[in-house]
Every structure is written in structure tokens, then in C-alpha cells.
Motif scaffolding. Structure first.
Motif, PDB file in Angstrom:
ATOM      1  N   ASP A 164      78.737  65.208   0.597  1.00 13.09           N
ATOM      2  CA  ASP A 164      77.589  64.531   1.204  1.00 13.09           C
ATOM      3  C   ASP A 164      76.284  65.195   0.778  1.00 13.09           C
ATOM      4  O   ASP A 164      76.263  66.132  -0.017  1.00 13.09           O
ATOM      5  N   ASP A 165      75.178  64.703   1.312  1.00 12.13           N
ATOM      6  CA  ASP A 165      73.864  65.162   0.859  1.00 12.13           C
ATOM      7  C   ASP A 165      73.578  66.616   1.220  1.00 12.13           C
ATOM      8  O   ASP A 165      72.696  67.242   0.612  1.00 12.13           O
ATOM      9  N   ARG A 166      74.284  67.176   2.186  1.00 12.90           N
ATOM     10  CA  ARG A 166      74.083  68.593   2.480  1.00 12.90           C
ATOM     11  C   ARG A 166      74.450  69.442   1.269  1.00 12.90           C
ATOM     12  O   ARG A 166      73.920  70.540   1.086  1.00 12.90           O
ATOM     13  N   GLY A 167      75.372  68.935   0.455  1.00 13.47           N
ATOM     14  CA  GLY A 167      75.731  69.663  -0.747  1.00 13.47           C
ATOM     15  C   GLY A 167      74.587  69.742  -1.739  1.00 13.47           C
ATOM     16  O   GLY A 167      74.324  70.798  -2.333  1.00 13.47           O
ATOM     17  N   TRP A 168      73.890  68.617  -1.938  1.00 15.48           N
ATOM     18  CA  TRP A 168      72.727  68.632  -2.822  1.00 15.48           C
ATOM     19  C   TRP A 168      71.651  69.570  -2.280  1.00 15.48           C
ATOM     20  O   TRP A 168      71.001  70.297  -3.044  1.00 15.48           O
ATOM     21  N   HIS A 169      71.465  69.536  -0.970  1.00 15.75           N
ATOM     22  CA  HIS A 169      70.479  70.450  -0.355  1.00 15.75           C
ATOM     23  C   HIS A 169      70.893  71.897  -0.593  1.00 15.75           C
ATOM     24  O   HIS A 169      70.059  72.752  -0.923  1.00 15.75           O
ATOM     25  N   LEU A 170      72.177  72.195  -0.433  1.00 14.63           N
ATOM     26  CA  LEU A 170      72.675  73.545  -0.686  1.00 14.63           C
ATOM     27  C   LEU A 170      72.356  73.985  -2.116  1.00 14.63           C
ATOM     28  O   LEU A 170      71.862  75.098  -2.347  1.00 14.63           O
ATOM     29  N   LEU A 171      72.629  73.125  -3.094  1.00 16.44           N
ATOM     30  CA  LEU A 171      72.362  73.483  -4.486  1.00 16.44           C
ATOM     31  C   LEU A 171      70.872  73.720  -4.727  1.00 16.44           C
ATOM     32  O   LEU A 171      70.491  74.616  -5.494  1.00 16.44           O
ATOM     33  N   ALA A 172      70.027  72.928  -4.069  1.00 12.06           N
ATOM     34  CA  ALA A 172      68.582  73.111  -4.230  1.00 12.06           C
ATOM     35  C   ALA A 172      68.139  74.462  -3.677  1.00 12.06           C
ATOM     36  O   ALA A 172      67.324  75.172  -4.289  1.00 12.06           O
ATOM     37  N   VAL A 173      68.675  74.826  -2.528  1.00 12.16           N
ATOM     38  CA  VAL A 173      68.333  76.117  -1.927  1.00 12.16           C
ATOM     39  C   VAL A 173      68.823  77.262  -2.812  1.00 12.16           C
ATOM     40  O   VAL A 173      68.116  78.253  -3.032  1.00 12.16           O
ATOM     41  N   LEU A 174      70.043  77.142  -3.341  1.00 12.60           N
ATOM     42  CA  LEU A 174      70.576  78.199  -4.207  1.00 12.60           C
ATOM     43  C   LEU A 174      69.759  78.329  -5.487  1.00 12.60           C
ATOM     44  O   LEU A 174      69.573  79.442  -6.003  1.00 12.60           O
ATOM     45  N   ASN A 385      65.947  61.261  -2.131  1.00 10.21           N
ATOM     46  CA  ASN A 385      65.231  61.810  -0.977  1.00 10.21           C
ATOM     47  C   ASN A 385      65.222  63.331  -0.992  1.00 10.21           C
ATOM     48  O   ASN A 385      64.349  63.966  -0.399  1.00 10.21           O
ATOM     49  N   LEU A 386      66.202  63.953  -1.671  1.00 14.40           N
ATOM     50  CA  LEU A 386      66.203  65.413  -1.809  1.00 14.40           C
ATOM     51  C   LEU A 386      64.946  65.868  -2.548  1.00 14.40           C
ATOM     52  O   LEU A 386      64.363  66.908  -2.214  1.00 14.40           O
ATOM     53  N   VAL A 387      64.524  65.110  -3.544  1.00 15.39           N
ATOM     54  CA  VAL A 387      63.337  65.479  -4.322  1.00 15.39           C
ATOM     55  C   VAL A 387      62.116  65.549  -3.411  1.00 15.39           C
ATOM     56  O   VAL A 387      61.318  66.499  -3.470  1.00 15.39           O
ATOM     57  N   ALA A 388      61.961  64.561  -2.538  1.00 12.89           N
ATOM     58  CA  ALA A 388      60.839  64.564  -1.595  1.00 12.89           C
ATOM     59  C   ALA A 388      60.952  65.726  -0.613  1.00 12.89           C
ATOM     60  O   ALA A 388      59.961  66.407  -0.322  1.00 12.89           O
ATOM     61  N   GLN A 389      62.153  65.948  -0.095  1.00 15.35           N
ATOM     62  CA  GLN A 389      62.349  67.048   0.862  1.00 15.35           C
ATOM     63  C   GLN A 389      62.004  68.395   0.239  1.00 15.35           C
ATOM     64  O   GLN A 389      61.340  69.243   0.862  1.00 15.35           O
ATOM     65  N   GLY A 408      60.165  72.807 -11.066  1.00 11.70           N
ATOM     66  CA  GLY A 408      60.614  74.198 -11.079  1.00 11.70           C
ATOM     67  C   GLY A 408      62.120  74.319 -10.980  1.00 11.70           C
ATOM     68  O   GLY A 408      62.863  73.631 -11.694  1.00 11.70           O
ATOM     69  N   PRO A 409      62.630  75.191 -10.068  1.00 11.22           N
ATOM     70  CA  PRO A 409      64.076  75.411  -9.955  1.00 11.22           C
ATOM     71  C   PRO A 409      64.870  74.143  -9.648  1.00 11.22           C
ATOM     72  O   PRO A 409      66.058  74.060  -9.970  1.00 11.22           O
ATOM     73  N   LEU A 410      64.219  73.162  -9.020  1.00 12.69           N
ATOM     74  CA  LEU A 410      64.930  71.935  -8.661  1.00 12.69           C
ATOM     75  C   LEU A 410      65.404  71.169  -9.890  1.00 12.69           C
ATOM     76  O   LEU A 410      66.300  70.329  -9.783  1.00 12.69           O
ATOM     77  N   ASP A 411      64.842  71.463 -11.051  1.00 15.18           N
ATOM     78  CA  ASP A 411      65.206  70.688 -12.236  1.00 15.18           C
ATOM     79  C   ASP A 411      66.687  70.838 -12.569  1.00 15.18           C
ATOM     80  O   ASP A 411      67.304  69.908 -13.093  1.00 15.18           O
ATOM     81  N   ARG A 412      67.284  72.005 -12.257  1.00 13.03           N
ATOM     82  CA  ARG A 412      68.726  72.177 -12.458  1.00 13.03           C
ATOM     83  C   ARG A 412      69.513  71.179 -11.629  1.00 13.03           C
ATOM     84  O   ARG A 412      70.484  70.574 -12.088  1.00 13.03           O
TER      85      ARG A 412
END
Length: 701
Positions: A164-174, A385-389, A408-412
Motif C-alpha cells: 500500500d501507499d505507506r510503503g512508498w512513504h517509507l521509501l521516500a523517508v529512507l 499524491n506522495l510527490v505532493a506530500q 532531490g532524494p525523492l527522485d529515486r
């Protein structure tokens, strides 16, 4: 001990043997030593109670001692606060043996403890992705000082994130932590059985360059499982069966809705059974008390939703009972893995089916387990929506962001998610146009709309990527009982509403809508409890297994009771026209209507139904197993209409759904519609259904 064990630091070896008293390590713990010690990214997989936590923590503690790591060095990330609370004593104990410290940080941790952590960071911090996000955003946290020395991140129950989307959020934080540390942090994922472990590890590494290794330890052969499906016809009968079976044993009963959990617990209590309840709408204290009491009691039942599916320890279980059936094999294996931990016992699950679909679904899951099949994990498509968050989080954390520093780091993560390169800039332009952000000389800051919606007063909304239900808190005097959906307060003839919570009935005394609080008192009146929401669509594979069950499968003979055998024989006679590897177009004898039994799953059927509608064939009653047609269509009309199916046609998005996407107002509608359409689509399922031959029959009714 083994050669692998000899690689651990002598201090770790000493405490494993002498302080913990272990004579040997478990297979996963042995096999994980080399990749974790060598700093490789790793996915460590084993059944529940397979020692996954120690498989990750012991080698990392060995590195911590050997390489003289200082300050916060290891993050241990979990999807649930309850799991963190459950794991903390063990992890803290291992750290203490070696003169190091662990701490825990999540939404229930008070300010005093947080200040102590910031003043003197522990070596290991157990937390959630949302809490890491909050720390990165907080002006009170020196993120560079706190996270700059992190060497490794352990992600427990990683399968719960990846889907789910929490996974994408996790990757963004990492990715942001990698940037803070100035290096690629070692990532170690812990999981139960998954169908595509290599994909899962690649997803976790998210485009990183480091070496990686999958380490899996099997759960045994299907013959070592005790799986049985029983036909009970109603929840009331299910309560009678549970109360009459396995006296003296601890039984964990799963029901896949909070309302059903509450109703079943009340029925079991009426049968004289000692019952505890666990679900997400109970207060934290009540849930902990129930889980603790269950762990310490021998002859009892705990009724739970999927909150107890993950690795929260509720003691040594004897039996798992499932009301109805979960929707996936992975979920079944996770639940069943709570049993069979003692020598001479087997992992087990008793399905109690209360309707025909539940019986067929139970037997389909058993069949897939016997085949050794598990669903491959897939991440949600295009998380725009992760991009906006993440842009909001960056602005809130730093006060401003240079346009050149975005994404920045989000590009990965953008690349891993398959989002187009220009998309982050398009989202930025949209947020500028709406006034969420403002720009001056290439510097982006919070705009008037952003201040109102996401400013410092509401900044905690930015720490997560999911919407929460509009629940009401329930209180009896000073005691917090949990929460309910507002629909639970509806009552007939304006009589006082009665709700169920914690397996007990409560009469509603007053409702404070401004504070969202319901005041209640105990009552003997029958209660009810409802929450909004519906289950996800079944997969093509589960639906095909249902079809195979209807066609006959001798392997199931040892997994059915006499009652379920009789009901299954009745269903097979009723659906005698079902054929494996074929779909069936059934014409109703008494009406000019048809039903196409695809056994294709809900998402594929939605796309196929949309194609039929586009071809002028009006559809109705689309579900996991088939598509209703308002007219009697011919085989040729059907096959002609589905020759070239647009896999996105079935996901025509209701505009009202856009409002349910968190941060959706920060993203152009066209992007949101595409995201939702892709998530609704099942191109593989559509292709499979379209390729199968179609039988045509006329029903007797």
C-alpha cells in the motif's frame, strides 16, 4: 555452534550462549549472519516465530560493537505501534547485554521521553515511518545530528508496507535519511512468506547500488498443515462451534470486520466462553489489557481483526479459527503461522463458513496452499499524491526549498514507482497555481492556502499518506472505550442507540459532535456496531481456485467436515456446468437475461463489463466471479465485444473518489484519475479471461 556463528563478535557469542542460554541459532538466524555482517541489503524471510528479529538484530549489534558505531545507528521500523511495543523489551534486552541502549518513538510516546531521546540518542530506535517523518519536519529535532550516524534500517513485516501507499512513504523517508547520512544505508527487510521475494528486496533497495541477498527459510511441507473447512451457516452457529471445541486450549479467532468481531464476542460470552477482543477501534489500554490477559490465560478465546495477523506476541496459541475466509493466501499463512510453535504440533486453521461464498473461498485458499502458491506482492501504481506530500514535508521541515533542489532524494522513489521525470515539477506548478505554495526568485515557500490547510497548526496531517476514518471517541465516565463510526448511532423509532464495543453493549447517553465524543453507559440491550468500508476484490488466482473447487478436487477430501462436504456436493450439483479453464455464459430460462461466469476477479470483471457496456451490451451485478447482462446475448456477441479490451476502461473514476485521496487537491485531477484507474485495472486478469473458451448453457431457473 556453527562457522557462521563464529563470525559474530565474541561479546555477542558470549551473551547468546551464556546470558540467553541458547544452544543453537535457528536456521534463518544462521543464514542471515553473513549478508548482514557484510553490510549487504537483505530480505530475511521465515514463518511467524521463525526468529526474524534476532536474525537482523544480532549481526547488526555485532557490527555495532566491532565497528564502534556511536549514537543512533540502527532504525527498526514497524507498521504498527502495538508491534513496536511488543518488540521493544526483547530488542532493548539484547542491546543492554552489550552495553547499548534501545528506545521507542511513536505517537503514544510522551514529550518527556522524546526530549530524553533527543538529548541522548539511543543506539537503536524502534519507530514508524510517520514518526520518522514527524522528526524530520519538527523544528525541535536536529535531524542532521539525530540521523547523521544511522548505519542500517530494519523494516519488519515489510510485506505489510509494500502493498500500500505507506510503503512508498517509507521509501521516500529512507531516501531522505540516505541523503542526511551521506551514504546508502543498509536496508534489511523481514517478512513472512511472499510470492516474489527478489522483487520485494529490489523494491526496498529502491534503486540503490549496494549488494543484496535474499535469505528464505521454508515453513515446512503442505502435509504438515491442519486445514479444515466447516459449514456452520450463521455467526450464531459459529459461536456455538467455537465454544464447544478445544476446551482447555487457547483459540485465536479472526473475523474480517470490527462489527463482526464485536457481535461474535458477545455471542461467545453468552455461551459462557472466556472472551477477549482486539481491533483498531478499541482504546490502546483496553487492547493491551485484552492481549495481555489472553496471553496469560489458558482456556479462552480472543476475537480479532487483522490487528493480530502481524507478529504481535499473544502467547503460545493452540488453534486459529477463521470466520469466513481472508482474501489472500499470504494472509492465511500469516494467521496460521501463529500456531504450531511447540514440538509435536502443527500449524492449523479451522474455517467456519456462514455462507456459500465463504465456503468456496475457504476451500480455494486451502487448495492454493496445497499447491504451494502465494500471491506476488505489487506496489500501488503511480503514487502521485506522495510527490505532493513530500514537497509539503520538505517545505515544512526547512521553511523553504530551492526549485533546483526539488525533487532531490525523492527522485529515486519516483523512478522506482514508474512516475515520469517531469511529474514532480508539474505537481510543484499546480501547488503554486493553487496558492498552496509561493515562489520568489526560485525559492519555494508555504503559500496562504498551504498555511491554512497544512501550516504549523495542522502540520501533523503531512506526516502520513493515508486518510483516517471520521470516528467518534467512546467514553464511559473517565474511561476511554475506543471509537465507532457515526453510522453506529442510528437507531429505529428515535429510541436510544445501543452500540457494541469490547464485546459488550453500551447505551448512548449523549453525543458531543463538536468534540466528536460519544458518552455511554452499560446496558443489557442488544447492541450493534458498524464501520464503513468494503473488502478488496479477489484475485484471478483465488477465483480460478474457486472454479476448480466446484469442478472437483480429491485433495480437499481430507480438509472438509461432513457438513461442509454435504454443502459442497450441493453446490457442485447446482453449478454442474462449471468447467475448468473455461468461462461460461449462462442464459436464464425464465427471463431474457444472462450471466457470464468468468471467475476472473473483481478488477478484471470491471474492465470487461465496461467493454461490454461500450459495445451496447448493458451489464449489471459485476462481482468477483461474473458479470450480469440485462439481455440474452449470444456467444458471438460476447466474444466480439471483448476482442480488444481497454484495461483502463473498467476504472472510469467517479469524481467523488478524488476527494478521498489525501493531498489530492495538490495534484492535477488528470493525474489522480490516472492513478486510480491504474490501481483498479488488472490487465493480466483481463487477458486471461479473454483468452479462455466460452461455454454457453441455459439454466433451469
Amino acid at each position: 555452534m556453527s562457522e557462521a556463528f563464529g563470525r559474530l563478535h565474541p561479546a555477542v557469542q558470549h551473551h547468546v550462549v551464556n546470558s540467553l542460554g541458547w544452544r543453537s541459532l535457528r536456521p534463518l538466524q544462521e543464514q542471515a549472519i553473513a549478508p548482514v555482517l557484510d553490510g549487504r541489503h537483505a530480505l530475511l524471510g521465515a514463518p511467524t516465530a521463525g526468529g526474524k528479529t534476532e536474525a537482523a538484530v544480532l549481526p547488526l549489534l555485532s557490527r555495532m560493537v566491532q565497528e564502534r558505531w556511536s549514537g543512533l545507528s540502527v532504525l527498526y521500523v514497524c507498521p504498527l505501534r502495538a508491534l513496536l511495543n511488543n518488540l521493544y523489551p526483547r530488542v532493548h534486552g539484547y542491546c543492554e547485554l552489550l552495553g547499548h541502549r534501545a528506545a521507542i518513538w511513536h505517537g503514544d510516546v510522551g514529550d518527556g521521553e522524546r526530549k530524553r531521546i533527543l538529548a541522548d540518542p539511543p543506539d537503536v530506535l524502534l519507530t514508524t515511518p510517520e514518526s520518522i517523518e514527524a522528526m524530520l519536519m519538527s523544528r525541535r529535532v536536529d535531524a542532521d545530528r539525530l540521523f547523521g550516524g544511522v548505519q542500517a534500517v530494519v523494516v519488519d513485516e515489510i510485506h505489510a508496507f509494500a502493498g500500500d501507499d505507506r510503503g512508498w512513504h517509507l521509501l521516500a523517508v529512507l531516501a531522505r535519511l540516505d541523503a542526511l547520512a551521506g551514504r546508502e544505508l543498509q536496508r534489511v527487510g523481514l517478512t513472512a512468506t511472499v510470492g516474489n521475494p527478489d522483487w520485494l528486496l529490489d523494491w526496498l533497495v529502491c534503486g540503490g547500488d549496494g549488494e543484496r541477498e535474499v535469505v528464505l527459510v521454508g515453513a515446512g511441507t503442505p502435509g504438515e498443515l491442519d486445514l479444515t473447512a466447516d459449514w456452520v451457516a450463521s455467526d450464531a452457529n459459529a459461536a456455538k462451534v467455537i465454544s464447544s471445541l478445544h476446551h482447555g486450549e487457547k483459540r485465536l479467532v479472526f473475523a474480517d470486520s470490527r462489527a463482526r468481531v464485536e457481535s461474535l464476542a458477545a455471542s461467545l460470552r453468552a455461551e459462557g466462553t472466556t472472551v477477549f477482543v482486539s481491533h483498531s477501534s478499541l482504546s490502546r489500554d483496553d487492547r493491551r489489557q485484552a492481549e495481555r490477559a489472553f496471553a496469560e490465560t489458558r482456556d479462552c478465546v480472543i476475537v480479532a481483526t487483522s490487528t493480530l495477523e502481524l507478529g504481535i506476541d499473544v502467547g503460545d496459541l493452540d488453534r486459529v479459527v477463521q470466520i469466513g475466509a481472508p482474501r489472500t493466501v499470504a494472509s492465511l499463512l500469516q494467521r496460521m503461522g501463529r500456531t504450531g510453535r511447540r514440538a509435536g504440533t502443527m500449524r492449523n486453521c479451522l474455517f467456519l463458513a456462514t455462507d456459500e461464498m465463504e465456503l468456496l473461498q475457504s476451500l480455494a485458499l486451502i487448495r492454493l496452499v496445497l499447491d504451494g502458491w502465494v500471491e506476488p506482492l505489487t506496489a500501488p501504481a503511480e503514487p502521485v499524491n506522495l510527490v505532493a506530500q513530500q514537497l509539503l514535508a520538505r517545505v515544512l521541515a526547512d521553511g523553504r526549498v530551492g526549485r533546483s533542489a526539488w525533487p532531490g532524494p525523492l527522485d529515486r522513489v519516483r523512478a522506482q514507482a514508474g512516475l515520469q521525470g517531469p511529474l514532480p515539477q508539474s505537481v510543484l506548478e499546480h501547488m503554486l497555481a493553487r496558492g498552496v505554495l509561493v515562489e520568489d526568485a526560485g525559492i519555494v515557500a508555504m503559500g496562504p492556502v498551504g498555511e491554512q490547510e497544512y501550516g504549523r497548526r495542522n502540520f501533523m496531517d503531512v506526516t502520513s499518506l493515508f486518510l483516517t476514518e471520521p470516528l467518534l471517541a467512546v467514553r464511559w465516565g473517565q474511561r476511554d472505550l475506543g471509537s465507532v463510526d457515526p453510522s453506529s448511532l442510528a437507531s429505529r423509532d428515535d429510541a436510544r442507540a445501543t452500540i457494541l464495543l469490547g464485546g459488550r453493549a453500551w447505551g448512548v447517553r449523549d453525543v458531543d459532535w463538536n468534540r466528536r465524543v460519544v458518552w455511554v453507559e452499560p446496558t443489557d440491550e442488544p447492541g450493534r456496531s458498524r464501520w464503513a468500508g468494503a473488502g478488496a476484490a479477489l484475485s484471478l488466482e483465488v477465483c480460478h481456485a474457486i472454479r476448480s473447487v466446484l469442478c472437483g478436487d480429491e485433495r480437499l477430501d481430507g480438509h472438509v467436515t461432513r457438513r461442509s462436504r454435504a454443502k459442497l456436493d450441493e453446490l457442485r450439483q447446482e453449478y454442474e456446468w462449471v468447467a475448468d479453464e473455461r468461462t461460461t455464459l449462462v442464459h436464464e430460462a425464465q427471463r431474457s437475461r444472462s450471466r457470464w461466469w468468468t471467475f476472473g476477479g473483481g478488477r478484471a470483471n470491471a474492465a470487461l463489463a465496461a467493454q461490454l457496456d461500450a459495445a451496447g451490451i448493458s451489464t449489471v451485478a459485476v462481482d468477483d466471479l461474473g458479470i450480469g447482462v440485462r439481455s440474452r446475448i449470444s456467444h458471438a456477441e460476447l466474444t466480439g465485444a471483448i476482442e480488444e479490451v481497454d484495461v483502463l476502461a473498467g476504472a472510469r473514476v467517479d469524481p467523488r473518489r478524488l476527494d478521498a485521496v489525501k493531498f489530492g487537491s495538490c495534484v492535477p485531477d488528470a493525474m489522480l484519475e490516472r492513478m486510480l484507474a491504474l490501481r483498479d485495472a488488472d490487465p493480466a486478469g483481463v487477458a486471461q479471461v479473454s483468452a479462455e473458451p466460452v461455454n454457453t448453457v441455459t439454466s433451469a431457473v
